[in-house]
Design a protein around this motif. Structure first.
Motif, PDB file in Angstrom:
ATOM      1  N   SER A 199     -53.157  -0.122  70.623  1.00 46.69           N
ATOM      2  CA  SER A 199     -53.348   0.306  71.127  1.00 46.69           C
ATOM      3  C   SER A 199     -53.448   2.035  69.888  1.00 46.69           C
ATOM      4  O   SER A 199     -52.363   1.529  68.496  1.00 46.69           O
ATOM      5  N   ALA A 200     -53.930   3.028  69.110  1.00 46.43           N
ATOM      6  CA  ALA A 200     -53.488   3.939  67.757  1.00 46.43           C
ATOM      7  C   ALA A 200     -53.370   5.306  68.523  1.00 46.43           C
ATOM      8  O   ALA A 200     -53.896   5.803  69.852  1.00 46.43           O
ATOM      9  N   ILE A 201     -52.491   5.774  67.960  1.00 44.03           N
ATOM     10  CA  ILE A 201     -51.989   7.390  67.938  1.00 44.03           C
ATOM     11  C   ILE A 201     -52.787   8.224  67.676  1.00 44.03           C
ATOM     12  O   ILE A 201     -52.942   7.973  66.254  1.00 44.03           O
ATOM     13  N   SER A 202     -52.227   9.855  67.988  1.00 46.61           N
ATOM     14  CA  SER A 202     -53.004  11.001  67.225  1.00 46.61           C
ATOM     15  C   SER A 202     -52.208  11.704  67.119  1.00 46.61           C
ATOM     16  O   SER A 202     -51.293  11.475  67.566  1.00 46.61           O
ATOM     17  N   GLY A 203     -52.635  13.182  66.664  1.00 47.75           N
ATOM     18  CA  GLY A 203     -51.594  13.816  66.695  1.00 47.75           C
ATOM     19  C   GLY A 203     -50.169  14.002  65.170  1.00 47.75           C
ATOM     20  O   GLY A 203     -49.723  14.140  64.853  1.00 47.75           O
TER      21      GLY A 203
END
Lengths: 584, 274
Positions: A199-203
């Motif tokens: 997965s890859a995070i945003s923010g």
């Protein structure tokens, strides 16, 4: 009062509506989505964000084809569970269509009838009023699920991974991956490979997330974190550190990988695109003329260890928020008896297409599409040169940058067809002014280091929309055809073995183009701008075509370029499912 | 006056914009109802605002002056540094919930649209340069080999960048942007950076919460020109009556020393009004 009502609703949802099955007993069975299926997806299913690990957005189904597409009829339609910006990617397996919508709602629908099987409604914490960015992101969920074994894997606006039973929507486990309180939020879904959730995070542009923006791997069974890769702080690469000048990791932002990556099983490598640096302007971020790695790059990571195999930077020294996170498509072509493995992508908002060697990251070619003035040239070795005249030397100094902050290219993914060896890309002609600034809303609180002007057409251009077919080889990308239109395309594209490219626009028209010529073979006007990711599947010998529609930022932000086309007042978030009439 | 004001609020609340898909906010997010405010006004705050408690005190003083009950509402908070989504949330909050939004920066760069108006400032508060070295009395005393921290994308940072861009490179200090003022304070105290430029209320908060910060002192920003932020409130542009009433209340509170007293109470430097 509104806040109170919303809070009560959220609390109610947390207690009572975690997962609501349909009233009728459903006795259906569901065959697990195996690794073998994901490596070679059955033609009748649509198992991942773009149909397969290679992110090609291509279906092997051909019942709906150049000869039959004009006979398509509506099979069923379904309103989405929530208002909000519509960027969904429906997945289909074993007769169930999984539809994720805003605020992390997932619905399972009977793919033949459109009847609801179950709904999962994620209870988001304290979103009303207090965490506005996450609230905003929740309203703008993109593709956010993956199918694996007999489960649905969901990533949420409050930075959780939630694993659901595919048959009844009940929660199997959930894990808080990163702290939403400091600003982390999932906006795109994962891929699942060999029991690993990638997965890859945003923010990563929020103050509290300074220094860390991640691609992560978690164990599918337990949720245990296996590895993470930080896109803006790589202690193993001195060149990466030096590219930020004197700015230490704790003063860096950005580098968000906000499009789901692809995966090459032969080399066990996963490929992700990375977004812009923060703050946008080097005048503010303090990085001087550094290239600020790995922003605006393609990363190739070892699926087992998370180690970086190679990177290629498509846009160094970004000063204009020309993000480069978009789809990385894996293409194999045989040339003179040798299989050439490539990554093909229009990675960034400036719309430039790239071909890279997938095993080494070596630059192969590039091709411009929409009008752009930021990249002045690319050397044979892949070094990208930027227009330094567009870099502001003073606060308030404004420049007209093309493409615009909303593209050019945006999240809408292009599709690759092995039939034509062409990459079909939805694009918008647009520019905007960019000026570094100091913007406070609440006094003393920074909320904007760059001021963007409105999105406008480039001088002399009257058509906002462009679908470009790029003929791909290991040595070049060349125009096969292009299709220009007043309205901007607002959906991703789907390519099929029926020789079609399917997608739609702000004028509510879904279209099917001939892959070889660009001729429009079918048009259907629907209720709202076409959005999300069209998909296709087969059931009982019939091929179905899923078209999401609804609220579209990509339509609204350029609507002044086609004022003769009214946009709807309501959202209309829906899916429309078409099929051919049954033969007698 | 109280009844008149309430009636006026009722009338203007009915004049809501028609929302097509021409903004970045889905229309369902907007309330199309009239707020039945009675004798109260909804006063919103950014929960991350540096002057949050001071602004609430000012709001209550304004409410008292107008004979209105102040309903305190946490407006929002937690935006990315690029301002992504901020204006969406401002628009939603002002349309659906807030009569007044306190603590808003009154500046030419204000990001709010013409749909909203900013009142006259009720306070003007400076940015300050803070160091730990007792021998330094102005920025000029700090060796050019040392680094400075600035509150990211702030007016104080803008003043520094504007000055620095006019100097030869070897005559500037290297500057690092910080969004976390606690971290920036730690870096001043551990010597990683020589000093920091931040809004004085942020320093007041640090001094109130960190014993180790007592070693810090404010010095002159020369040769960089001083900078300050004027603080006001946001109201709907359609509600010119409310705005004029609040402006008059602010004038009265500045004139009678109420605002100055609140600045002192919260440890803020600066002045009441403009």
């Amino acid at each position: 009062m509104k806040t109170l009502v919303k809070s009560l609703l959220v609390a109610t949802a947390a207690i009572a509506v975690i997962s609501a099955p349909a009233l009728a007993q459903d006795t259906r069975e569901y065959s697990p989505v195996t690794d073998e299926m994901l490596l070679d997806p059955p033609a009748e299913d649509w198992l991942t964000f773009r149909g397969a690990y290679n992110n090609q957005g291509y279906s092997k189904l051909d019942l709906i084809n150049k000869d039959t597409v004009s006979d398509l009829q509506l099979a069923w339609a379904w309103p989405m569970a929530e208002a909000g910006i519509q960027e969904t990617a429906p997945l289909i397996h074993d007769g169930i269509l999984f539809l994720q919508t805003n605020n992390n709602i997932v619905e399972a629908l009977d793919a033949k009838t459109g009847d609801r099987i179950w709904t999962y409604r994620h209870a988001l914490p304290e979103l009303p009023a207090s965490w506005s960015y996450q609230l905003n992101q929740a309203r703008r969920q993109k593709n956010s699920i993956a199918l694996y074994q007999d489960k649905v894997v969901l990533t949420t606006a409050d930075a959780k991974i939630v694993v659901l039973n595919a048959l009844d929507g009940k929660v199997v486990w959930e894990k808080q991956v990163l702290d939403y309180n400091v600003g982390y939020s999932y906006t795109v879904g994962p891929i699942v490979v060999d029991n690993k959730i990638i997965s890859a995070i945003s923010g990563c542009s929020i103050a509290g997330t300074a220094g860390g923006c991640y691609i992560l791997a978690h164990d599918f069974e337990t949720g245990e974190e296996l590895w993470r890769f930080n896109t803006i702080d790589d202690p193993n690469n001195p060149e990466q550190q030096a590219s930020w000048g004197e700015v230490p990791p704790e003063n860096r932002w950005g580098g968000t990988p906000w499009t789901t990556g692809s995966y090459d099983p032969e080399t066990r490598t996963t490929f992700w695109g990375i977004g812009m640096p923060g703050p946008y302007s080097e005048l503010i971020r303090g990085s001087g003329d550094g290239s600020v790695l790995y922003t605006n790059s393609t990363l190739a990571l070892d699926i087992d260890t998370g180690e970086l195999k190679w990177y290629y930077q498509h846009l160094p020294r970004d000063n204009w928020d020309l993000d480069s996170p978009f789809e990385r498509i894996l293409v194999d072509q045989e040339v003179d008896g040798e299989v050439r493995k490539m990554v093909v992508t229009v990675p960034g908002k400036n719309g430039i297409a790239f071909g890279l060697d997938r095993e080494t990251g070596e630059y192969l070619w590039h091709k411009e599409t929409v009008h752009q003035n930021v990249v002045t040239g690319i050397d044979p070795d892949g070094t990208v040169h930027i227009n330094e005249d567009l870099i502001s030397q003073a606060v308030g100094e404004s420049h007209l940058a093309c493409a615009s902050v909303s593209g050019g290219k945006l999240w809408q993914a292009g599709a690759y067809s092995p039939l034509t060896q062409a990459y079909y890309v939805p694009l918008t002609e647009a520019c905007n002014t960019v000026a570094p600034t100091q913007t406070e809303f609440t006094a003393g609180n920074a909320v904007g280091a760059v001021q963007f002007g409105p999105r406008v057409l480039p001088e002399g251009v009257t058509d906002a929309g462009l679908v470009e077919a790029i003929s791909v080889s290991p040595t070049a990308g060349e125009t096969l055809w292009d299709y220009r239109s007043r309205p901007a395309p607002t959906s991703s594209l789907l390519a099929t073995a029926g020789g079609l490219v399917i997608g739609g626009d702000a004028a509510r028209d879904v279209k099917a183009w001939d892959q070889e010529t660009g001729e429009v073979l079918w048009t259907q006007r629907l209720n709202a701008p076409i959005g999300g990711y069209p998909a296709t599947y087969e059931l009982d010998g019939e091929q179905y075509l899923v078209i999401p529609t609804g609220y579209s930022n990509s339509a609204s932000s350029i609507s002044s370029a086609f004022p003769e086309i009214p946009l709807p007042t309501g959202s209309g978030n829906s899916i429309f499912v078409f099929k051919l009439p049954k033969s007698e | 006056m109280r009844q008149f004001l309430s009636a006026f609020l009722l009338v203007i609340a009915g004049m809501l914009p028609a929302q097509a898909q021409t903004s970045s906010i889905p229309p369902e997010e907007f309330d199309s109802t009239s707020r039945l405010a009675g004798d109260s006004i909804n006063v919103c705050f950014d929960r991350t605002s540096l002057g949050r408690t001071f602004d609430e005190d000012v709001a209550r003083a304004i409410g008292d002056a107008l004979f209105l009950r102040v309903e305190v509402i946490e407006g929002f908070g937690g935006f990315p540094l690029n301002g992504d989504a901020l204006l969406d949330e401002v628009t939603l909050a002002m349309n659906n919930t807030c009569d007044v939004f306190m603590g808003v920066s009154v500046s030419p760069n204000s990001p709010v649209s013409d749909a909203f108006s900013i009142t006259r400032p009720y306070a003007t508060v400076p940015f300050v340069l803070v160091v730990a070295d007792p021998d330094w009395q102005s920025l000029n005393d700090i060796p050019k080999s040392r680094k400075l921290g600035t509150a990211i994308a702030s007016m104080g940072e803008m003043a520094y960048i504007t000055w620095a861009q006019q100097q030869p490179e070897n005559q500037r200090w290297v500057r690092l942007p910080y969004a976390d003022f606690d971290l920036m304070t730690t870096r001043v105290l551990d010597g990683s950076i020589a000093g920091m430029i931040l809004w004085q209320p942020a320093l007041a908060r640090i001094l109130a919460t960190r014993p180790d910060a007592q070693a810090l002192h404010v010095i002159d920003t020369a040769p960089v020109p001083p900078s300050e932020t004027r603080v006001g409130a946001l109201v709907s542009s359609r509600n010119s009556f409310l705005r004029s009433q609040i402006d008059e209340a602010i004038d009265a509170l500045v004139a009678d020393g109420t605002i100055a007293g609140l600045l002192e109470k919260h440890g803020y430097t600066g002045r009441a009004g403009e």
